[in-house]
Scaffold this motif. Structure first.
Motif, PDB file in Angstrom:
ATOM      1  N   HIS A   1       0.824  -0.917  -0.514  1.00 28.74           N
ATOM      2  CA  HIS A   1       0.088  -0.328  -0.215  1.00 28.74           C
ATOM      3  C   HIS A   1       0.908   1.094   0.114  1.00 28.74           C
ATOM      4  O   HIS A   1       2.209   1.472   0.622  1.00 28.74           O
TER       5      HIS A   1
ATOM      6  N   ALA B   1       0.904   5.324  -0.463  1.00 26.14           N
ATOM      7  CA  ALA B   1      -0.264   6.596  -0.027  1.00 26.14           C
ATOM      8  C   ALA B   1       0.849   8.090  -0.629  1.00 26.14           C
ATOM      9  O   ALA B   1       2.148   8.012   0.131  1.00 26.14           O
TER      10      ALA B   1
ATOM     11  N   ARG C   1      -2.539   5.270  -3.255  1.00 30.38           N
ATOM     12  CA  ARG C   1      -3.917   6.509  -2.907  1.00 30.38           C
ATOM     13  C   ARG C   1      -2.769   7.955  -3.482  1.00 30.38           C
ATOM     14  O   ARG C   1      -2.078   8.124  -2.564  1.00 30.38           O
TER      15      ARG C   1
ATOM     16  N   THR D   1      -8.572  13.211  -2.281  1.00 31.60           N
ATOM     17  CA  THR D   1      -8.761  12.375  -3.090  1.00 31.60           C
ATOM     18  C   THR D   1      -8.868  12.490  -4.094  1.00 31.60           C
ATOM     19  O   THR D   1      -9.869  12.303  -4.841  1.00 31.60           O
TER      20      THR D   1
ATOM     21  N   ASN E   1      -8.236   6.355  -5.461  1.00 30.84           N
ATOM     22  CA  ASN E   1      -7.667   5.775  -4.979  1.00 30.84           C
ATOM     23  C   ASN E   1      -8.356   4.136  -5.495  1.00 30.84           C
ATOM     24  O   ASN E   1      -8.849   3.492  -5.576  1.00 30.84           O
TER      25      ASN E   1
END
Length: 341
Positions: A47, A49, A192, A199, A202
């Protein structure tokens, strides 16, 4: 030689030399994002971001859940050419990581205010490294496994560089493209992107087709054909990806993404091979939508051309050209489909 002539050659200060060297690695906020995302990928993050403010000029924060960095390695994080990815010259013939030069973090620290919080999964606590104007501090810190890197006030100490940055919108456009390129190459990971508290996208782990639809649009995916070919012969080239329908083209290669061993590259041979694979189906000066991955033995490609690592030298460009062109031609002959996974 004149005995009394004053010396005109002087050794640069370490600070000045670092700022100059950083210019090759850090051109704009997107350069910082690229280096930090590549570090996250090399750390086997699932993951990733990315958060930006003011196009990345005021703040860039990249967070990952990768392997993290141990306390013993923290003092070397900002030392130029310190790296875990290669050991000797022979390793340059077998580079499989995104980064390897050991320049990114030291270059960023030379032109911004930097904070790194990192922890390995085996450690009870993490470590925080701060750097500003040549001063580095390292302290114990509580944080989740993985790494978070914050870069604030890019080029605050090099106003000549800062004045050449474009508007926040323009700079963020480059950041978004950088993250999009990485996300397309790693559909099995989540990405993301946040800008100004909103945002932008995502993306959960998915197939390549789903990732293309999310990042490039459903209209691009419609009618795309799957590229899945292995070139026979000693080079062992694997070519996969998806190619768009010939009717959907652009005046610039903005939707043409090419990768070698997972690395986004700009290579004339590869681009030409894709275009020639379309033959007369795409008008001169127009570019199709395509995402092409070329996997080959690391010894067949030199990625150590420029610090940005987007330029490569192919040992046998002709073989790559023929294989990519043939793979694109076959995919177009088979017609539409849903794209590859």
């Amino acid at each position: 030689m004149a005995g009394n002539a004053p010396a005109v050659i002087r050794l640069m200060s370490e600070s000045l030399a670092s700022k100059i060297a950083a210019g090759e690695v850090v051109e704009r906020p997107a350069s910082v994002v690229k280096e930090l995302v590549e570090n996250a990928l090399d750390a086997a993050a699932a993951h990733i971001a990315v958060l930006c403010e003011e196009g990345g000029r005021r703040l860039i924060r990249v967070t990952d859940d990768g392997s993290g960095i141990g306390e013993a390695d923290a003092p070397l994080l900002l030392v130029r050419h310190a790296t875990s990815k290669i050991r000797d010259e022979e390793d340059l013939e077998a580079i499989t990581t995104m980064g390897f030069r050991g320049e990114a973090l030291s270059s960023i620290a030379a032109v911004a205010r930097l904070r790194i919080r990192t922890r390995t999964r085996e450690s009870v606590s993490g470590v925080e490294v701060r750097a500003e104007d040549g001063e580095v501090t390292i302290v114990e810190a509580g944080c989740a496994p993985g790494t978070t890197v914050e870069v604030r006030d890019l080029f605050h100490n090099t106003p000549a560089r800062r004045k050449f940055l474009r508007t926040a919108g323009t700079e963020f456009g480059h950041v978004m493209e950088t993250v999009r390129r990485a996300a397309l190459a790693h559909a099995d990971k989540s990405f993301r992107l946040v800008h100004g508290g909103k945002t932008v996208f995502n993306c959960p782990p998915s197939s390549l087709a789903d990732r293309v639809a999310r990042l490039m649009g459903e209209e691009v995916l419609e009618g795309m054909g799957e590229v899945d070919a292995r070139a026979m012969g000693p080079k062992g080239l694997d070519i996969r990806g998806i190619v768009g329908r010939p009717e959907l083209t652009y005046p610039a290669p903005k939707a043409l993404y090419t990768y070698i061993n997972g690395r986004p590259v700009r290579d004339r041979t590869v681009t030409r091979a894709v275009l020639d694979g379309y033959g007369g189906l795409v008008a001169a000066g127009r570019y199709p939508a395509a995402v092409i991955f070329i996997d080959m033995p690391p010894s067949e490609v030199d990625v150590n051309v420029h610090p940005a690592k987007t330029e490569v030298r192919l040992r046998d460009g002709s073989a790559v050209y023929r294989a990519v062109r043939a793979a694109v031609e076959r995919a177009l002959r088979r017609g539409g489909g849903g794209g590859g996974g």
